[in-house]
Design an enzyme around this catalytic site. Structure first.
Site, PDB file in Angstrom:
ATOM      1  N   THR A   1      18.240  50.976  35.606  1.00 53.77           N
ATOM      2  CA  THR A   1      19.280  51.997  34.795  1.00 53.77           C
ATOM      3  C   THR A   1      19.379  51.084  33.607  1.00 53.77           C
ATOM      4  O   THR A   1      19.220  50.098  33.294  1.00 53.77           O
ATOM      5  CB  THR A   1      20.842  52.198  35.819  1.00 53.77           C
ATOM      6  OG1 THR A   1      21.076  50.593  35.739  1.00 53.77           O
ATOM      7  CG2 THR A   1      20.518  52.551  37.322  1.00 53.77           C
TER       8      THR A   1
ATOM      9  N   ASN B   1      27.084  52.396  38.175  1.00 55.85           N
ATOM     10  CA  ASN B   1      27.201  51.242  39.124  1.00 55.85           C
ATOM     11  C   ASN B   1      27.302  49.692  38.396  1.00 55.85           C
ATOM     12  O   ASN B   1      26.771  49.191  37.575  1.00 55.85           O
ATOM     13  CB  ASN B   1      26.516  51.661  40.319  1.00 55.85           C
ATOM     14  CG  ASN B   1      24.913  50.952  40.034  1.00 55.85           C
ATOM     15  OD1 ASN B   1      25.170  49.258  40.668  1.00 55.85           O
ATOM     16  ND2 ASN B   1      24.496  51.038  39.113  1.00 55.85           N
ATOM     17  N   ARG B   2      27.948  48.747  39.356  1.00 57.48           N
ATOM     18  CA  ARG B   2      27.647  47.626  38.709  1.00 57.48           C
ATOM     19  C   ARG B   2      28.111  47.128  39.795  1.00 57.48           C
ATOM     20  O   ARG B   2      28.918  46.087  40.544  1.00 57.48           O
ATOM     21  CB  ARG B   2      28.898  47.388  37.853  1.00 57.48           C
ATOM     22  CG  ARG B   2      29.971  47.567  38.063  1.00 57.48           C
ATOM     23  CD  ARG B   2      31.384  47.152  36.898  1.00 57.48           C
ATOM     24  NE  ARG B   2      32.730  47.669  37.530  1.00 57.48           N
ATOM     25  CZ  ARG B   2      32.791  48.012  36.481  1.00 57.48           C
ATOM     26  NH1 ARG B   2      32.579  49.042  36.310  1.00 57.48           N
ATOM     27  NH2 ARG B   2      34.386  49.112  37.558  1.00 57.48           N
ATOM     28  N   MET B   3      27.400  47.376  41.071  1.00 54.98           N
ATOM     29  CA  MET B   3      27.200  46.433  42.596  1.00 54.98           C
ATOM     30  C   MET B   3      26.819  45.378  42.845  1.00 54.98           C
ATOM     31  O   MET B   3      27.572  44.987  43.274  1.00 54.98           O
ATOM     32  CB  MET B   3      26.373  47.308  43.387  1.00 54.98           C
ATOM     33  CG  MET B   3      26.272  48.832  43.390  1.00 54.98           C
ATOM     34  SD  MET B   3      28.140  49.606  44.491  1.00 54.98           S
ATOM     35  CE  MET B   3      28.158  49.151  46.203  1.00 54.98           C
TER      36      MET B   3
ATOM     37  N   SER C   1      17.962  44.758  36.507  1.00 57.76           N
ATOM     38  CA  SER C   1      19.157  45.025  37.119  1.00 57.76           C
ATOM     39  C   SER C   1      20.714  44.606  36.274  1.00 57.76           C
ATOM     40  O   SER C   1      20.164  43.805  35.221  1.00 57.76           O
ATOM     41  CB  SER C   1      19.806  45.092  38.815  1.00 57.76           C
ATOM     42  OG  SER C   1      21.243  45.419  38.697  1.00 57.76           O
TER      43      SER C   1
ATOM     44  N   ASP D   1      19.710  52.090  50.257  1.00 60.13           N
ATOM     45  CA  ASP D   1      19.700  51.807  51.719  1.00 60.13           C
ATOM     46  C   ASP D   1      19.657  49.956  51.898  1.00 60.13           C
ATOM     47  O   ASP D   1      17.823  49.731  51.813  1.00 60.13           O
ATOM     48  CB  ASP D   1      18.476  51.810  53.095  1.00 60.13           C
ATOM     49  CG  ASP D   1      18.103  52.027  53.726  1.00 60.13           C
ATOM     50  OD1 ASP D   1      19.757  51.322  54.189  1.00 60.13           O
ATOM     51  OD2 ASP D   1      17.725  52.048  54.940  1.00 60.13           O
TER      52      ASP D   1
ATOM     53  N   THR E   1      11.935  53.414  35.177  1.00 64.32           N
ATOM     54  CA  THR E   1      12.591  52.129  34.817  1.00 64.32           C
ATOM     55  C   THR E   1      14.328  51.951  35.860  1.00 64.32           C
ATOM     56  O   THR E   1      14.045  52.842  36.625  1.00 64.32           O
ATOM     57  CB  THR E   1      13.466  52.186  33.365  1.00 64.32           C
ATOM     58  OG1 THR E   1      14.219  53.534  33.713  1.00 64.32           O
ATOM     59  CG2 THR E   1      11.893  51.978  32.901  1.00 64.32           C
TER      60      THR E   1
END
EC number: 1.3.5.2
Length: 377
Positions: free
Chosen positions: A258, A131-133, A195, A85, A256
């Site tokens: 990713t 993911n690599r948003m 990230s 979200d 942690t």
């Protein structure tokens, strides 16, 4: 729970419906599914009576699970991890699905589109997600507006990150701006420097870079401040961040994020390589996330609140994180693959373990090292 009981029958029906829905959804691109679910939950948020009814059916409201943590009452220990979200469009819906709280975001000071698509991939054989948003979000000001429209007082944290175009030497001001806009609208803030999808972000985990960022965020808000770290940090760097958090008087550490590791995957290496760069969540990160949690607890004891996240798939794993030192837990990938009953099963399992060990509250199990008792289920 007997499968022939009314509750067991309802669970069986829900599981069949969710499994069928998941099979259908997996024919679509992952980010498309995410958008559909997010939009649906946003609509559901406006249906307050439906939310309340869902909460009564799915939620586990056992007093042994309720804890007061850094001055905030968490009705259940498992919360939604950041990343789902992002813009706080469903902030009032997550507890209706059974979570004890939700961590929203990651939010950056300025709006940004994130990385080019495709940037979200499934690894079904591993029950994992890559993911690599790139922190796609509407920006702190818009998210703040969404939060001001909330109707509930469900517990929420907000995860803040660095705007991609902001150079590292201006990161302190960037984080300060987000904290100033969002701090008063949250129960706690998390500084995300872990990230793998924003160039140079993980370099900010180095103590000399992290110290001024954390200090600036603390100065900008009165709510508890935590920091989220990567599983790929060396043990020495984990210790250094832990020591800094204690020194600055942070509320805790989220362990942690990713992992960039590709070791131990069931998914064929060539398929993973075709997906490209990004962080992997789910079972592949579980072992290292638990190692980091144990190291943190050994280092700081009860001086910091530790939130365990990364690869929690079963009630047994959830209990293991609690026993290893986590006061609270979070999940994202487990929810994608397991649906609301994954949340419910974990909370039921935790409550049963508390009682099986003769404890009065789950807080007594934190860092206890108590094993899972099979006889409790």
């Amino acid at each position: 729970m007997s499968s022939s009981s009314p509750a067991g029958t309802a669970r069986t029906i829900r599981k069949k419906v969710y499994d069928a829905s998941l099979k259908a959804m997996f024919t679509l691109r992952p980010e498309r599914i995410h958008g559909i679910i997010a939009d649906g939950l946003g609509v559901l948020q406006m249906a307050t009576p439906v939310n309340r009814a869902m909460g009564r059916v799915i939620g586990v409201n056992d007093p042994v699970l309720s804890q007061e943590v850094f001055g905030v009452t968490f009705p259940r220990p498992l919360g939604l991890a950041a990343g789902f979200d992002k813009n706080a469009t469903a902030a009032d819906t997550w507890t209706a699905l059974g979570f004890g709280y939700a961590e929203l975001g990651t939010v950056t000071a300025s709006p940004q589109a994130g990385n080019p698509t495709p940037r979200l991939f499934r690894l079904p054989a591993d029950r994992a997600i890559l993911n690599r948003m790139g922190f796609n979000n509407a920006g702190a000001a818009d998210v703040a507006d969404n939060l001001r429209r909330r109707k509930s007082r469900d517990v929420i944290g907000i995860n803040i990150g660095k705007t991609k175009v902001v150079p590292a030497e201006q990161a302190v001001d960037d984080y300060r701006r987000s904290a100033s806009l969002l701090g008063d609208l949250a129960d706690y803030l998390v500084v995300n420097v872990s990230s793998p999808n924003t160039p140079g972000l993980r370099d900010l985990q180095a103590v000399e870079s992290l110290r001024p960022i954390l200090a600036a965020v603390q100065e900008s808000t009165s709510v508890p401040v935590l920091v989220k770290i990567a599983p790929d940090l060396s043990d020495e760097d984990v210790d250094a961040v832990a020591d800094l958090a204690v020194e600055l008087g942070l509320a805790g550490i989220v362990a942690t994020n990713t992992t960039i590791s590709r070791e131990g995957l069931v998914t064929p290496a060539h398929e993973v390589a075709e997906m490209g760069a990004g962080g992997i969540s789910g079972p592949p990160v579980a072992e290292r996330a638990l190692e980091v949690l144990r190291r943190l607890h050994a280092r700081v004891g009860d001086q910091l609140v530790l939130i365990g996240v990364g690869g929690i798939s079963t009630p047994e794993q959830a209990w293991e994180r609690i026993a290893a030192g986590a006061t609270l837990l979070q999940g994202y990938t487990g929810f994608i693959y397991g649906g609301p009953d994954w949340i419910r099963d974990i909370h039921l399992g935790l409550a049963e373990q508390v009682k099986a060990h003769g404890l009065s509250n789950i807080s007594e199990a934190v860092g206890s090292g108590l094993p899972w008792k099979d006889s409790a289920v």
